[in-house]
Design a protein around this motif. Structure first.
Motif, PDB file in Angstrom:
ATOM      1  N   GLN A 175      -3.847  -8.972   1.120  1.00 49.88           N
ATOM      2  CA  GLN A 175      -3.969  -8.666   2.663  1.00 49.88           C
ATOM      3  C   GLN A 175      -2.614  -7.435   3.083  1.00 49.88           C
ATOM      4  N   LYS A 176      -1.368  -8.146   2.882  1.00 53.51           N
ATOM      5  CA  LYS A 176      -0.629  -7.182   3.205  1.00 53.51           C
ATOM      6  C   LYS A 176       0.161  -5.652   2.987  1.00 53.51           C
ATOM      7  N   MET A 177      -0.658  -5.529   1.394  1.00 51.56           N
ATOM      8  CA  MET A 177      -0.465  -4.673   1.169  1.00 51.56           C
ATOM      9  C   MET A 177      -2.048  -3.642   1.507  1.00 51.56           C
TER      10      MET A 177
ATOM     11  N   ILE B  72       6.757  -3.484  -1.474  1.00 51.00           N
ATOM     12  CA  ILE B  72       6.586  -3.693  -1.914  1.00 51.00           C
ATOM     13  C   ILE B  72       7.024  -5.043  -2.552  1.00 51.00           C
ATOM     14  N   LYS B  73       8.880  -4.771  -2.832  1.00 51.53           N
ATOM     15  CA  LYS B  73       9.558  -5.902  -2.636  1.00 51.53           C
ATOM     16  C   LYS B  73       9.925  -6.852  -1.462  1.00 51.53           C
ATOM     17  N   ARG B  74       9.453  -6.380  -0.151  1.00 54.06           N
ATOM     18  CA  ARG B  74      10.041  -7.350   0.609  1.00 54.06           C
ATOM     19  C   ARG B  74       8.471  -8.011   0.670  1.00 54.06           C
ATOM     20  N   THR B  75       7.274  -7.353   0.288  1.00 51.34           N
ATOM     21  CA  THR B  75       6.036  -8.267   0.103  1.00 51.34           C
ATOM     22  C   THR B  75       6.430  -9.764  -0.735  1.00 51.34           C
ATOM     23  N   VAL B  76       6.568  -9.107  -2.376  1.00 52.50           N
ATOM     24  CA  VAL B  76       6.724 -10.073  -3.051  1.00 52.50           C
ATOM     25  C   VAL B  76       7.919 -11.072  -2.575  1.00 52.50           C
ATOM     26  N   GLU B  77       9.384 -10.795  -1.798  1.00 52.88           N
ATOM     27  CA  GLU B  77      10.196 -11.468  -1.687  1.00 52.88           C
ATOM     28  C   GLU B  77       9.717 -13.186  -0.979  1.00 52.88           C
TER      29      GLU B  77
ATOM     30  N   GLN C 136      -5.449  -2.483  -4.345  1.00 51.88           N
ATOM     31  CA  GLN C 136      -4.538  -2.478  -3.034  1.00 51.88           C
ATOM     32  C   GLN C 136      -3.316  -0.845  -3.024  1.00 51.88           C
ATOM     33  N   LEU C 137      -3.190  -0.760  -4.171  1.00 50.19           N
ATOM     34  CA  LEU C 137      -2.070   0.376  -4.658  1.00 50.19           C
ATOM     35  C   LEU C 137      -2.176   1.788  -4.922  1.00 50.19           C
TER      36      LEU C 137
END
Length: 364
Positions: free
Chosen positions: A129-131, A157-162, A333-334
């Protein structure tokens, strides 16, 4: 030179400065810090150099002539304690060589703590959803360069995963280890039997907790890894072996090499021998090519998505720290984002810095 020193001095902490080079100012008496009159060298340049050394408290360390009777090659420093000695030795040109031995301590950068993600507990729906929402943000970046767009995407990408994937961070185990060390230090200082008994009891407790965590890992994670991630399984099995002989003895030209340095040199020579040393001074002309030019390359979204889904999720990340399983999880999404980014990269003929970096590990 003045501008560079001012930038260094503007830093919040004091820095040791070393400035060396051929200044070609033979009209300065460095014992008295004065300009020698009636000299061919520029008086104005000599005065500027002296003013610079005084202003920034830089001391010149070379005391012997480096060309003829003149001291032209100089070594400046704002901290004479780091200079062990400086001497002038015969050089290969018209200048002698200045040799300076420094007392320096290399401060190694602290390695960032490795993050171990628990992929099974990832909130995949939230990540997608975020991506998906980020696609509009990326489209609004407009005329930014490929490098800037990639930096923006990399952070997202890193912020969403963390935010949506928990990590393995056993705070209790680390707390136990630190407390055990404190108890040991206390017992060693006091030497009392009571303190040593407290330390030994707590050491046993730590050992029991570590063994419990180890068996939980073997039962919960390693069992499923035998099929999903065989590499992790066999790495654990290999760690149980007691012996580690390293590189075996090598036989080169009927000589058996047992020393580590000799084996390293032998392997290096073998690696160098497989490369062709061509004569580049006489490159023949191949004439006009009869091969048609490649048409304009067009990147398609479906192709990008297909490649993302083919990534092996258990592979290690590169220098950018993005795991393949992250890209595979967000493939849908990517894909449109990376399609635009790849196309811009081809059209402009530019690759972001991170795409040109790689971790290379020689394997024997």
């Amino acid at each position: 030179m003045r501008e560079a020193i001012e930038k260094i001095n503007a830093k919040p902490r004091t820095c040791d400065i070393i400035v060396t080079g051929d200044f070609n100012q033979g009209n300065i008496d460095w014992e008295t810090n004065t300009v020698i009159p009636d000299h061919y060298a520029s008086k104005a340049a000599a005065e500027k150099l002296l003013d610079l050394s005084v202003q920034y408290n830089m001391q010149q360390m070379v005391t012997e002539p480096t060309r003829g009777d003149s001291i032209l090659d100089l070594v400046f420093t704002n901290n004479t304690n780091i200079v062990n000695h400086t001497k002038v030795e015969p050089g290969v040109g018209d200048h002698d060589m200045v040799s300076t031995v420094l007392n320096l301590v290399i401060k190694r950068p602290k390695q960032p703590r490795r993050r171990i993600y628990i992929r099974k507990k990832a909130n995949e729906e939230k990540i997608r959803q975020k991506m998906g929402e980020y696609q509009k943000t990326f489209a609004d970046l407009g005329d930014l360069t490929v490098q800037d767009k990639w930096n923006h995407l990399d952070k997202e990408i890193k912020r969403t995963v963390e935010e949506n994937v928990p990590t393995k961070f056993d705070r209790k185990s680390r707390g136990r280890t630190r407390r055990k060390q404190r108890l040991y230090n206390k017992a060693k200082r006091s030497g009392q039997a009571k303190d040593w008994e407290t330390y030994r009891e707590y050491k046993k407790e730590c050992r029991r907790a570590l063994n419990k965590a180890r068996w939980e890992y073997i039962n919960n994670d390693l069992g499923s890894a035998a099929k999903e991630d065989p590499k992790a399984f066999w790495t654990f099995i290999k760690s149980l072996r007691k012996e580690d002989n390293g590189v075996a003895d090598l036989k080169v030209d009927n000589k058996l090499l047992t020393d580590s340095k000799e084996k390293a040199e032998a392997l290096n020579n073998q690696l160098c021998s497989v490369f062709t040393q061509e004569d580049k001074s006489h490159i023949p002309s191949l004439g006009e090519s009869n091969i048609t030019n490649i048409p304009n390359l067009v990147i398609h979204e479906e192709g990008v998505k297909k490649q993302l889904l083919k990534l092996k999720p258990n592979k290690a990340p590169g220098p950018d720290g993005i795991f393949p399983w992250m890209l595979r999880m967000m493939a849908e999404q990517l894909a449109p984002i990376l399609t635009k980014l790849f196309q811009q990269s081809i059209d402009e003929g530019f690759l972001p810095t991170q795409w040109r970096q790689a971790d290379i590990c020689p394997i024997f």
